[in-house]
Design a protein around this motif. Structure first.
Motif, PDB file in Angstrom:
ATOM      1  N   ASP A 208     -40.479 -49.922 -22.786  1.00 41.74           N
ATOM      2  CA  ASP A 208     -41.651 -49.819 -23.661  1.00 41.74           C
ATOM      3  C   ASP A 208     -41.662 -48.447 -24.328  1.00 41.74           C
ATOM      4  OD1 ASP A 208     -44.128 -50.875 -24.683  1.00 41.74           O
ATOM      5  OD2 ASP A 208     -45.156 -49.448 -23.379  1.00 41.74           O
ATOM      6  N   GLY A 209     -41.939 -48.423 -25.620  1.00 36.89           N
ATOM      7  CA  GLY A 209     -41.821 -47.209 -26.424  1.00 36.89           C
ATOM      8  C   GLY A 209     -42.348 -45.930 -25.800  1.00 36.89           C
ATOM      9  N   SER A 212     -40.557 -45.025 -22.468  1.00 40.48           N
ATOM     10  CA  SER A 212     -39.168 -44.646 -22.730  1.00 40.48           C
ATOM     11  C   SER A 212     -39.078 -43.243 -23.315  1.00 40.48           C
ATOM     12  CB  SER A 212     -38.534 -45.663 -23.681  1.00 40.48           C
ATOM     13  OG  SER A 212     -37.201 -45.313 -23.967  1.00 40.48           O
ATOM     14  N   GLU A 213     -39.962 -42.927 -24.264  1.00 42.88           N
ATOM     15  CA  GLU A 213     -39.952 -41.595 -24.883  1.00 42.88           C
ATOM     16  C   GLU A 213     -40.309 -40.520 -23.869  1.00 42.88           C
ATOM     17  OE1 GLU A 213     -38.888 -40.658 -27.873  1.00 42.88           O
ATOM     18  OE2 GLU A 213     -38.234 -42.743 -28.038  1.00 42.88           O
TER      19      GLU A 213
END
Length: 233
Positions: A208-209, A212-213
């Motif tokens: 998931d964005g 993950s970031e």
């Protein structure tokens, strides 16, 4: 966003709509707490609505209203996750993918200081740390890793697959399995020349964005601090 125009198509009262929305919200909050944050399948929420109502579009409307109220009232985003398919088993039937493809997790959108003061549970910080370590190992390995190599790296951190009484994590194998249930990881058997190999791979929650970031940012900070990149097979 659900609107009054959307609601007008259903032959139910406003009171009944509000009751269904409240029931979905209660279910989501209860299941999240009961199951340690494991994703909730959309089918479970749909069944709450369809047990007394047969309109096909009603479950989607009620779920959308519940998502809005969770965010505006409680400060939680009810994030929809699309179940990822393992790269080691791409031949799996598409019907199964459609069957259990959608699920939800709730993610706090409260300011960090408010969350830390009123919501964060200091007693679960060790589980957060374990989750971060395992996801980071798999990420550095290219997004997937054999069970043998994963335990090799965990043993270097003092976490053994044979440890059932870790002072913070308890049964280490069960702690790892919990990450599969929470959809941070998925595992599949892969057939190769040396027989069956169990592969751990990042699942939709780790991919998931925002998560993950954050993982990439933390890994970058650790690497810069240590001066040399960590290796993962």
């Amino acid at each position: 966003m659900a609107t009054a125009e959307d609601f007008s198509q259903f032959d139910i009262s406003t009171e009944e709509k509000d009751r269904l929305v409240a029931e979905v919200i209660r279910y989501v909050l209860f299941k999240t707490q009961q199951n340690s944050g494991c994703p909730i399948k959309r089918d479970e929420l749909t069944q709450l609505v369809t047990k007394n109502h047969r309109q096909r579009a009603l479950p989607g409307y009620v779920i959308n209203v519940a998502r809005e109220k969770l965010l505006n009232t409680f400060g939680y985003e009810m994030r929809e996750l699309q179940r990822s398919r393992s790269s080691t088993n791409q031949g799996r039937a598409s019907q199964q993918s459609a069957l259990d493809s959608k699920s939800y997790v709730i993610i706090s959108q409260l300011p960090a200081d408010v969350y830390k003061k009123y919501i964060e549970d200091a007693n679960s910080s060790h589980l957060t740390g374990f989750t971060f370590v395992v996801i980071s190992i798999v990420y550095l390995a290219g997004g997937k890793i054999t069970e043998e190599n994963l335990w090799h790296h965990l043993r270097r951190l003092g976490l053994s697959e044979n440890d059932e009484c870790h002072p913070a994590l308890g049964n280490i194998k069960q702690a790892l399995e919990a990450l599969v249930q929470q959809r941070y990881l998925q595992k599949e058997k892969s057939n190769g020349p040396e027989g069956n190999t169990l592969i751990y791979e990042l699942a939709e929650r780790a991919l998931d964005g925002p998560i993950s970031e954050r993982i990439k940012e933390y890994i970058s900070q650790v690497v810069q601090k240590d001066g040399t990149p960590a290796d993962a097979d």
